[in-house]
Design a protein around this motif. Structure first.
Motif, mmCIF file in Angstrom:
data_model
loop_
_atom_site.group_PDB
_atom_site.id
_atom_site.type_symbol
_atom_site.label_atom_id
_atom_site.label_comp_id
_atom_site.label_asym_id
_atom_site.label_seq_id
_atom_site.Cartn_x
_atom_site.Cartn_y
_atom_site.Cartn_z
ATOM 1 N N ARG A 126 0.836 -1.211 0.000
ATOM 2 C CA ARG A 126 0.000 0.000 0.000
ATOM 3 C C ARG A 126 0.866 1.256 0.000
ATOM 4 N N LYS A 127 0.354 2.324 -0.646
ATOM 5 C CA LYS A 127 0.993 3.635 -0.615
ATOM 6 C C LYS A 127 0.626 4.306 0.700
ATOM 7 N N VAL A 128 1.653 4.646 1.485
ATOM 8 C CA VAL A 128 1.417 5.215 2.811
ATOM 9 C C VAL A 128 2.231 6.491 3.009
ATOM 10 N N ILE A 129 1.765 7.307 3.939
ATOM 11 C CA ILE A 129 2.518 8.463 4.406
ATOM 12 C C ILE A 129 2.750 8.280 5.895
ATOM 13 N N ALA A 130 4.016 8.412 6.304
ATOM 14 C CA ALA A 130 4.377 8.343 7.717
ATOM 15 C C ALA A 130 4.162 9.725 8.328
ATOM 16 N N LEU A 131 3.578 9.768 9.505
ATOM 17 C CA LEU A 131 3.204 11.016 10.160
ATOM 18 C C LEU A 131 3.901 11.198 11.494
ATOM 19 N N GLU A 132 3.979 12.444 11.904
ATOM 20 C CA GLU A 132 4.357 12.851 13.252
ATOM 21 C C GLU A 132 3.593 14.126 13.530
ATOM 22 N N ASP A 133 3.417 14.479 14.798
ATOM 23 C CA ASP A 133 2.823 15.779 15.072
ATOM 24 C C ASP A 133 3.858 16.873 14.835
ATOM 25 N N THR A 134 5.072 16.681 15.344
ATOM 26 C CA THR A 134 6.202 17.560 15.085
ATOM 27 C C THR A 134 7.464 16.726 15.195
ATOM 28 N N SER A 135 8.563 17.253 14.695
ATOM 29 C CA SER A 135 9.805 16.487 14.735
ATOM 30 C C SER A 135 10.964 17.425 15.018
ATOM 31 N N THR A 136 11.864 16.991 15.902
ATOM 32 C CA THR A 136 13.068 17.767 16.210
ATOM 33 C C THR A 136 14.264 17.189 15.487
ATOM 34 N N THR A 137 14.433 15.869 15.576
ATOM 35 C CA THR A 137 15.592 15.229 14.947
ATOM 36 C C THR A 137 15.208 14.357 13.754
ATOM 37 N N GLY A 138 13.939 13.995 13.640
ATOM 38 C CA GLY A 138 13.501 13.080 12.591
ATOM 39 C C GLY A 138 13.565 11.627 13.005
#
Length: 192
Positions: A126-138
């Motif tokens: 499946r085609k997916v997008i990985a999410l975060e609310d915010t990121s400092t270092t990744g």
């Protein structure tokens, strides 16, 4: 009855207002990366808020659409920051008559049951997008991308609500080889 989403510009403006009002916390804090900052962006105050969560879904879905990622089938990321973001997108897509599932990525693979690290509808193929609310270092997003690829997903991007302008996007693009999207930049927040 399917609700009609409000205009995306209005939704984006209102969400930014709520982020500045509810999620920007001033004072010395140590971030999960170990770095210190004189403010903290607590986006769970937004993603779990009755009004803001709907706006998160609409704004993030619009962000994905404007980036040209047609055919996204599922969204999610490392638990727990990504969980309410993915759920908001899933509901916004449903309100728009689209089917986008969400998933949860555990920090480590379970040693019992089905032994899965990625929970929810199967992401293999499946085609997916990985999410975060915010990121400092990744780091969290990269952990999620690695787990998703092991599970057979086609990760097409990483998306966050707020980019803290700390280099996380560059690291993600370099190490994961996918675009990094964000709805709001640090310069749009009342943090200085």
């Amino acid at each position: 009855m399917v609700s009609v989403p409000q205009d995306t510009v209005v939704a984006r403006d209102r969400l930014l207002s709520l982020i500045n009002e509810l999620a920007v916390v001033r004072g010395r804090v140590t971030l999960s990366s170990g770095e210190e900052a004189n403010y903290y962006i607590d986006l769970r105050r937004i993603t779990l808020h009755h009004e803001a969560s709907k706006l998160v879904g609409q704004v993030m879905l619009d962000l994905m659409d404007k980036a040209g990622f047609d055919g996204i089938q599922s969204v999610g990321g490392l638990t727990m920051g990504a969980d309410p973001v993915a759920t908001a997108i899933m509901h916004a897509a449903g309100d728009a008559g689209r089917g986008i599932d969400s998933f949860v990525v555990r920090k480590a693979q379970k040693s019992y049951g089905m032994g899965r690290q990625v929970e929810g509808p199967d992401v293999a193929g499946r085609k997916v997008i990985a999410l975060e609310d915010t990121s400092t270092t990744g780091g969290s997003a990269l952990t999620a991308v690695e787990a998703l690829r092991k599970a057979g997903a086609d990760v097409v991007a990483v998306a966050v609500i707020v980019d803290r302008n700390t280099g996380a996007g560059d690291r993600i693009e370099e190490e994961a080889g996918v675009p990094y999207l964000y709805a709001f930049g640090k310069d749009e927040l009342d943090v200085d």
